[in-house]
Design a protein around this motif. Structure first.
Motif, short mmCIF file in Angstrom:
data_model
loop_
_atom_site.label_atom_id
_atom_site.label_comp_id
_atom_site.label_asym_id
_atom_site.label_seq_id
_atom_site.Cartn_x
_atom_site.Cartn_y
_atom_site.Cartn_z
N ASP A 167 51.99 46.62 41.05
CA ASP A 167 50.66 47.23 40.88
C ASP A 167 49.65 46.29 41.51
N ILE A 168 48.79 46.83 42.36
CA ILE A 168 47.87 45.97 43.12
C ILE A 168 46.86 45.28 42.22
N ALA A 169 46.46 45.95 41.12
CA ALA A 169 45.53 45.32 40.18
C ALA A 169 46.17 44.11 39.54
N LYS A 170 47.43 44.25 39.14
CA LYS A 170 48.16 43.14 38.53
C LYS A 170 48.33 42.01 39.55
N ALA A 171 48.62 42.37 40.80
CA ALA A 171 48.77 41.35 41.84
C ALA A 171 47.46 40.61 42.08
N ARG A 172 46.37 41.35 42.11
CA ARG A 172 45.05 40.71 42.30
C ARG A 172 44.74 39.77 41.15
N ALA A 173 45.09 40.20 39.95
CA ALA A 173 44.85 39.34 38.78
C ALA A 173 45.62 38.05 38.90
N LEU A 174 46.87 38.14 39.32
CA LEU A 174 47.71 36.96 39.44
C LEU A 174 47.19 36.03 40.55
N VAL A 175 46.72 36.62 41.65
CA VAL A 175 46.14 35.82 42.74
C VAL A 175 44.90 35.07 42.25
N LEU A 176 44.05 35.77 41.51
CA LEU A 176 42.82 35.14 41.02
C LEU A 176 43.15 33.98 40.08
N ILE A 177 44.18 34.20 39.23
CA ILE A 177 44.61 33.13 38.32
C ILE A 177 45.19 31.97 39.12
N ALA A 178 45.97 32.28 40.16
CA ALA A 178 46.57 31.23 40.98
C ALA A 178 45.51 30.41 41.71
N ARG A 179 44.41 31.04 42.04
CA ARG A 179 43.33 30.31 42.70
C ARG A 179 42.62 29.38 41.71
N LEU A 180 42.71 29.75 40.42
CA LEU A 180 42.16 28.87 39.38
C LEU A 180 43.17 27.82 38.94
N GLU A 181 44.44 28.24 38.87
CA GLU A 181 45.53 27.35 38.45
C GLU A 181 46.63 27.42 39.51
N PRO A 182 46.67 26.47 40.45
CA PRO A 182 47.62 26.52 41.56
C PRO A 182 49.08 26.64 41.14
N GLY A 183 49.40 26.34 39.90
CA GLY A 183 50.78 26.44 39.44
C GLY A 183 51.33 27.85 39.48
N TYR A 184 50.46 28.83 39.56
CA TYR A 184 50.89 30.24 39.60
C TYR A 184 50.93 30.78 41.03
N LYS A 185 50.76 29.93 42.01
CA LYS A 185 50.68 30.36 43.41
C LYS A 185 51.97 31.05 43.86
N ASP A 186 53.12 30.46 43.57
CA ASP A 186 54.39 31.05 44.02
C ASP A 186 54.61 32.41 43.39
N LEU A 192 52.92 39.60 45.71
CA LEU A 192 52.30 40.22 46.89
C LEU A 192 53.36 40.70 47.88
N ASP A 193 54.44 39.97 48.00
CA ASP A 193 55.50 40.36 48.95
C ASP A 193 56.14 41.69 48.57
N ALA A 206 45.73 45.66 51.03
CA ALA A 206 45.19 44.88 49.92
C ALA A 206 46.01 43.62 49.70
N ALA A 207 47.35 43.76 49.75
CA ALA A 207 48.23 42.62 49.53
C ALA A 207 48.05 41.56 50.62
N GLU A 208 47.92 41.99 51.89
CA GLU A 208 47.72 41.05 52.99
C GLU A 208 46.41 40.28 52.83
N ILE A 209 45.38 40.99 52.42
CA ILE A 209 44.08 40.32 52.24
C ILE A 209 44.16 39.30 51.12
N GLU A 210 44.79 39.69 50.02
CA GLU A 210 44.91 38.76 48.89
C GLU A 210 45.74 37.54 49.28
N LYS A 211 46.75 37.74 50.08
CA LYS A 211 47.59 36.61 50.50
C LYS A 211 46.78 35.63 51.37
#
Length: 658
Positions: A167-186, A192-193, A206-211
């Motif tokens: 779900d793109i909303a869930k993916a965006r949420a995870l990206v935003l969290i990863a930008r705050l906490e790099p440990g969630y980047k992977d 996104l993949d 949307a996924a490409e932009i978030e990546k």
């Protein structure tokens, strides 16, 4: 009887309880399910739209530039999350009711028509949306609160991942969290993949932009490919994608960014707002010439008065000498600082004339003209600004060339003449005369008047020619707007008419002009000029008319006015009343004797003394006494103005013949 009523009351309460229970456990209908799904979508989409400006500001600058932006986005995300939570609770209740329902018609109610799948999908989508809203809450909250929100949100995401549905909303949420906490980047990249296999435009884009945002790197060609994909698939429907991609392109491929943004005027207008917001709120914001022009044009198009602070900052940092910035800043300052506005307009016209700015639609000459107008207005308000105003005119004349506005040319000619540089003023008038336009003859009149009263043309044939020219010009262009020029010319000529030996043609021309003046105006000066011109005419003297004119002039002058006294003296002299004339000429000499001496006063004093002595002699004074006075005058005043030395000598010679 009492017991009967108690039983009835208890029975009614029981019925009410059954009704409440049945209402509370009422199975959701298709309308109910669709309604909560729509409500959830409206909440998420509403947040997305309301927060668009705030989110894009943050992405453009890479941070919140103002505390107000952060708090506003926090408020929006918090309110939306709370409202969505209530919808999710409704959806959970519906799911529980449907799951617990064991009726034979379950399949018919929820299976065959897909309502169950729709209810579950809507519930999961709402929870993904909740994660997205919570991630924005985390982004905008204080650090101590942020960690708690991140932990809860990640827990929700892990629970949602159990169904393996991307779900793109869930993916965006995870990206935003990863930008705050790099440990969630992977984890975010892995999520996104999952969208690579989708064939629609929305989710893979949307996924490409978030990546790109997550990795903080992007290949310019990949950005361009995504932009082209959107442009081919209705860019209006993907405004947010396009905006985000252009922000990325600005960062990684500025040349392409310039081309892209010019293809999308609406987004360009929004970027002008982003740039302006960053300029105003970020002291270290780096901006180039292109975006500086964008911000200035935006302020100019939307009203300089609404963007005062922006234009002041742009003007202060206008290292590129942009005419657009100078012009916009000038428009802002027109009412508050006219001097600076005029200077900025001059600067804008010069740079625009040298290198025309594509977004400044007004011509350089028009800007220079406007600067000259404002410069003249500045001078009218305070004559001390005459030189500043003159500078604006010189600039306009240089840029506009032969096509400059005649009205402005005329105004500045007189400003120079009246203030600090008469030579330049008359030079401007000469240019007006040569143009042959509406002020050509008027300029000729001014030039003639100036030349006649100048030192260079005393006692010269040229002066008589110019007087003739002025009289001819008035006959060709009989307009009372020349009153001041004409009266000045006649007045200056009659003041020293003896320098022309009372030339008949000169006097005739003065009479012609004086008659014109008398038709235009009823001032005492006009009456005196006409009266004196008539008296000086060698023939056809209208004595009664002169008396009438002098009588009218007396009503506007006090008895000590030298011009009135001179005219009365000539009238008495002409009518043979030499004693009265001698007294009047003597009065003039006495008055001039008290004045600060200069060449003109000295000349007029000798004339008065000459006519005083001449009239005294004609009135019967002893010739020897008159001759003695002449000797005394010569002894007291060594320098005698021409032609009075010669005239006094002739008078004294006539006296010795008596």
């Amino acid at each position: 009887m009492i017991f009967k009523h108690q039983y009835i009351f208890a029975f009614l309460i029981f019925l009410s309880f059954l009704s409440f229970c049945s209402g509370a456990d009422k199975l959701p209908t298709a309308e109910d399910i669709n309604s909560v799904i729509e409500e959830a979508g409206e909440i998420i989409n509403g947040f997305w739209q309301e927060s668009f400006d705030l989110r894009m500001r943050c992405e453009f600058a890479g941070k919140f530039l103002t505390e107000g932006d952060r708090l506003k986005l926090l408020e929006l995300s918090k309110n939306a999350a709370q409202n969505l939570h209530e919808i999710i609770q409704k959806q959970q209740k519906f799911i529980d009711l449907v799951e617990n329902y064991e009726g034979d018609d379950w399949e018919q109610r929820y299976g065959q028509n897909g309502l169950w799948r729709k209810l579950r999908y809507g519930y999961d989508s709402s929870r993904c949306g909740q994660c997205l809203l919570d991630s924005y809450r985390a982004l905008t909250s204080a650090p101590q609160k942020r960690n708690e929100i991140i932990r809860q949100t990640v827990s929700q995401i892990e629970e949602l991942n159990q169904d393996h549905r991307p779900d793109i909303a869930k993916a965006r949420a995870l990206v935003l969290i990863a930008r705050l906490e790099p440990g969630y980047k992977d984890a975010a990249l892995k999520e996104l993949d999952r969208f690579n296999l989708f064939s629609d435009v929305y989710r893979p884009t949307a996924a490409e932009i978030e990546k790109m945002k997550l990795l903080n790197e992007a290949e310019p060609k990949n950005i361009q490919l995504l932009i082209e994909r959107i442009e081919q698939n209705s860019p209006d429907s993907y405004k947010e994608f396009l905006t985000q991609l252009i922000i990325l392109q600005r960062k990684y491929d500025f040349d392409s960014y310039i081309k892209t943004i010019d293809r999308h005027p609406e987004i360009k207008a929004f970027f002008c707002q982003l740039i302006s917001h960053s300029i105003l709120n970020c002291p270290d914001f780096v901006i180039g010439a292109f975006e500086t022009q964008m911000a200035a044009n935006y302020a100019l198009q939307n009203g300089p008065d609404k963007h005062k602070e922006l234009l002041i900052k742009l003007e202060q940092n206008n290292d590129s000498n942009s005419p657009l910035i100078d012009y916009a800043a000038a428009m802002l300052l027109l009412d508050t600082d006219k001097r600076k506005a005029a200077k900025l307009l001059v600067k804008a016209s010069q740079s625009h004339n040298k290198n025309p700015h594509p977004h400044l639609k007004i011509d350089a000459a028009e800007i220079a003209k406007f600067a000259a107008i404002k410069g003249y207005e500045l001078y009218l308000k305070d004559p001390n600004y005459a030189e500043t105003a003159a500078w604006t005119f010189y600039n306009y004349r240089e840029i506009g060339g032969e096509k400059i506005d005649e009205d402005i040319q005329w105004l500045f000619a007189h400003m120079h003449i009246d203030n600090f540089d008469a030579v330049t003023g008359y030079d401007i008038l000469g240019g007006i005369q040569k143009r042959g336009g509406k002020y050509s003859k008027k300029a000729s009149l001014y030039l003639a008047s100036q030349q006649i009263s100048s030192e260079a043309y005393k006692d010269s044939k040229q002066r008589l020619i110019l007087l003739q020219q002025f009289a001819d010009l008035l006959s060709d262009h009989n307009d009372c707007c020349f009153y001041n020029e004409a009266s000045g010319l006649v007045n200056n000529t009659l003041l020293q008419i003896e320098n022309f030996n009372k030339d008949p043609n000169t006097i005739k021309n003065c009479l012609t002009i004086a008659e014109f003046l008398n038709q235009c105006d009823n001032q005492p000066l006009t009456k005196l000029l006409l009266a004196e011109a008539i008296l000086l005419c060698p023939e056809n003297k209208q004595i009664e008319q002169v008396k009438n004119l002098v009588s009218q002039a007396k009503q506007g002058y006090n008895t000590d006015n030298l011009q009135l006294i001179r005219c009365q003296a000539r009238l008495n002299q002409e009518t043979g009343r030499f004693s009265e004339a001698a007294l009047l000429w003597g009065k003039i000499a006495a008055s001039l004797d008290k004045a600060k001496e200069n060449e003109t006063i000295n000349w007029c004093w000798w004339r008065a003394k000459y006519y005083q002595l001449y009239c005294a002699y004609e009135a019967g004074e002893n010739p020897e006494d008159v001759s003695h006075v002449i000797d005394v005058l010569r002894a007291d005043r060594a320098e005698i103005s021409a032609p009075w030395e010669e005239k006094l000598a002739q008078l004294q010679q006539n006296l010795t013949l008596e």
